[in-house]
Design an enzyme around this catalytic site. Structure first.
Site, mmCIF file in Angstrom:
data_model
loop_
_atom_site.group_PDB
_atom_site.id
_atom_site.type_symbol
_atom_site.label_atom_id
_atom_site.label_comp_id
_atom_site.label_asym_id
_atom_site.label_seq_id
_atom_site.Cartn_x
_atom_site.Cartn_y
_atom_site.Cartn_z
ATOM 1 N N ASP A 47 -15.741 -12.734 29.495
ATOM 2 C CA ASP A 47 -15.181 -12.338 30.379
ATOM 3 C C ASP A 47 -13.788 -11.924 29.230
ATOM 4 O O ASP A 47 -12.635 -11.947 29.951
ATOM 5 C CB ASP A 47 -15.226 -12.995 31.971
ATOM 6 C CG ASP A 47 -14.734 -14.604 30.895
ATOM 7 O OD1 ASP A 47 -14.995 -15.039 30.275
ATOM 8 O OD2 ASP A 47 -14.587 -15.498 31.907
ATOM 9 N N SER A 48 -14.338 -12.661 28.172
ATOM 10 C CA SER A 48 -13.230 -12.465 27.113
ATOM 11 C C SER A 48 -12.416 -11.538 26.634
ATOM 12 O O SER A 48 -11.266 -11.486 26.166
ATOM 13 C CB SER A 48 -13.978 -13.220 25.573
ATOM 14 O OG SER A 48 -14.780 -12.729 26.046
ATOM 15 N N ASP A 86 -21.043 -11.209 31.952
ATOM 16 C CA ASP A 86 -20.538 -12.667 32.289
ATOM 17 C C ASP A 86 -19.699 -12.802 33.658
ATOM 18 O O ASP A 86 -19.016 -11.690 34.086
ATOM 19 C CB ASP A 86 -19.226 -13.493 31.366
ATOM 20 C CG ASP A 86 -18.381 -14.075 31.088
ATOM 21 O OD1 ASP A 86 -19.520 -15.198 31.398
ATOM 22 O OD2 ASP A 86 -18.122 -14.368 30.036
ATOM 23 N N LYS A 116 -23.735 -14.996 33.359
ATOM 24 C CA LYS A 116 -23.511 -16.369 32.538
ATOM 25 C C LYS A 116 -22.671 -17.280 33.763
ATOM 26 O O LYS A 116 -22.009 -16.244 33.348
ATOM 27 C CB LYS A 116 -22.922 -16.365 31.572
ATOM 28 C CG LYS A 116 -22.358 -17.301 30.830
ATOM 29 C CD LYS A 116 -21.708 -17.507 29.173
ATOM 30 C CE LYS A 116 -20.752 -16.830 29.048
ATOM 31 N NZ LYS A 116 -19.546 -17.608 29.342
ATOM 32 N N GLU A 118 -20.350 -20.650 34.230
ATOM 33 C CA GLU A 118 -18.484 -21.129 33.739
ATOM 34 C C GLU A 118 -19.678 -22.523 35.607
ATOM 35 O O GLU A 118 -19.245 -22.489 36.307
ATOM 36 C CB GLU A 118 -17.632 -20.774 33.897
ATOM 37 C CG GLU A 118 -17.052 -19.449 32.165
ATOM 38 C CD GLU A 118 -15.785 -20.055 32.113
ATOM 39 O OE1 GLU A 118 -15.389 -20.714 32.365
ATOM 40 O OE2 GLU A 118 -15.669 -18.851 31.203
ATOM 41 N N GLU A 185 -18.774 -25.404 24.927
ATOM 42 C CA GLU A 185 -17.912 -24.177 24.328
ATOM 43 C C GLU A 185 -16.827 -25.876 23.956
ATOM 44 O O GLU A 185 -16.709 -26.403 25.040
ATOM 45 C CB GLU A 185 -16.620 -23.333 24.469
ATOM 46 C CG GLU A 185 -15.566 -22.852 24.160
ATOM 47 C CD GLU A 185 -15.554 -21.166 24.877
ATOM 48 O OE1 GLU A 185 -15.646 -20.815 26.000
ATOM 49 O OE2 GLU A 185 -13.822 -21.253 24.544
HETATM 50 O O1 KIV Z 1 -16.287 -14.623 27.553
HETATM 51 C C1 KIV Z 1 -16.494 -15.292 26.158
HETATM 52 O O2 KIV Z 1 -15.901 -14.621 25.154
HETATM 53 C C2 KIV Z 1 -17.438 -16.524 26.177
HETATM 54 C C3 KIV Z 1 -18.030 -17.445 24.922
HETATM 55 C C4 KIV Z 1 -16.257 -17.472 24.326
HETATM 56 C C5 KIV Z 1 -19.239 -17.742 24.850
HETATM 57 O O3 KIV Z 1 -17.412 -16.940 27.786
#
Ligand code: KIV
Length: 292
Positions: A47-48, A86, A116, A118, A185
């Protein structure tokens, strides 16, 4: 022997063998294809994408639909890497039902290998319900960007023993809930090493030291596309910002100076066709031709 698709069990096997797992983010087809062809084990459609590609100031605004769009592009470029999508902020936070339904979209509509999610604590039950629905989940603890404001901002987590103990408990609870892998992280290296030794599942670090079972970085950061981002943990493997700027400057000045395109880059038209065209337009025939 030919290369095999990376599966969940292959990652567990790599941990057992002590071979570090490589993971990078990708948000588009060409990047995913490159990472896949270069042997990266896991591609995270993080989600980055929100801040790295879409220009938001943090990860929270990105939606499930936007994540699915980027996941689809990545999947088109991947043959071997394991792909994780994510789950964005508020796609799993409201209820178990929501979490399962949204996670299901990543599998049914895109076909990623896993999602993924969080967080520990209250999120462990959410994770468990997604796993029980048959969807592989990667956990994410330490600095969790979606809830960074509650953690005091983008800072190292677990420096004090009590907070570190909670992280260890959350990591074990996530493993018990069925996650196949855990991202840590911004965690002190010795704490991350301890968690990696305690867990059977692979632990992947970002800013978490060398004793994790593998490493993940945001691809734009390690390629030096955003030179303003300089966290302590980051190593730049390229200066794409510099390369791109130089190329753009050269292009700009060559276009202005009429040094590009040259004849080699241009297509021709037979003299008689061009003269015919001029006649059709009622103009005088050309003096010099450019036929092949
Ligand atoms: O969204 C992302 O890029 C991440 C990584 C930093 C692990 O969660």
């Amino acid at each position: 022997m030919g290369r095999k698709k990376v599966e969940l069990y292959s990652l567990a096997e790599l941990k057992r063998q002590g071979r570090k797992i490589t993971m990078l983010t990708a948000y588009d087809y060409p990047t995913a294809k490159l990472l896949d062809e270069e042997g990266i084990d896991v591609i995270l459609v993080g989600d980055s994408v929100a801040n790295v590609v879409l220009g938001y100031s943090d990860t929270r605004p990105v939606t499930v639909d936007e994540m699915l769009y980027h996941c689809k592009a990545v999947m088109r470029g991947v043959q071997y890497s394991l792909v994780i999508g994510d789950m964005p902020f508020m796609s799993f936070n409201l209820s178990q039902q929501d979490a399962v339904a949204n996670a299901g979209r990543f599998i049914k509509e895109v076909g990623v290998d896993a999602v993924k999610i969080e967080g520990g604590g209250a999120m462990v039950e959410r994770v468990a319900s997604v796993v029980q629905a048959g969807i592989p989940v990667c956990g994410h603890l330490g600095l969790t960007p979606q809830t960074a404001s509650l953690l005091g901002g983008y800072r190292v987590q677990g420096k004090m023993a009590a907070q570190a103990a909670t992280l260890v408990e959350d990591a074990i609870a996530l493993q018990d809930a069925g996650v196949f892998m855990l991202v840590l992280e911004l965690v002190p290296a010795r704490l991350a090493g301890l968690i990696a030794r305690k867990l059977e599942i692979p632990v992947i670090g970002i800013g978490a030291g060398v004793d994790c079972d593998g490493q993940v970085l945001v691809v734009h950061d390690m390629l030096g596309i955003n030179p303003a981002f300089t966290p302590k943990f980051l190593r730049r493997y390229a200066d794409l910002d510099g390369v791109i700027r130089e190329a753009v400057q050269t292009y700009r000045s060559e276009v202005v100076a009429e040094e590009y395109p040259l004849e080699d880059h241009s297509f021709t038209m037979a003299d008689e066709e061009f003269d015919h065209l001029l006649t059709l337009l009622g103009e005088a025939p050309s003096v010099d031709g450019d036929s092949d």
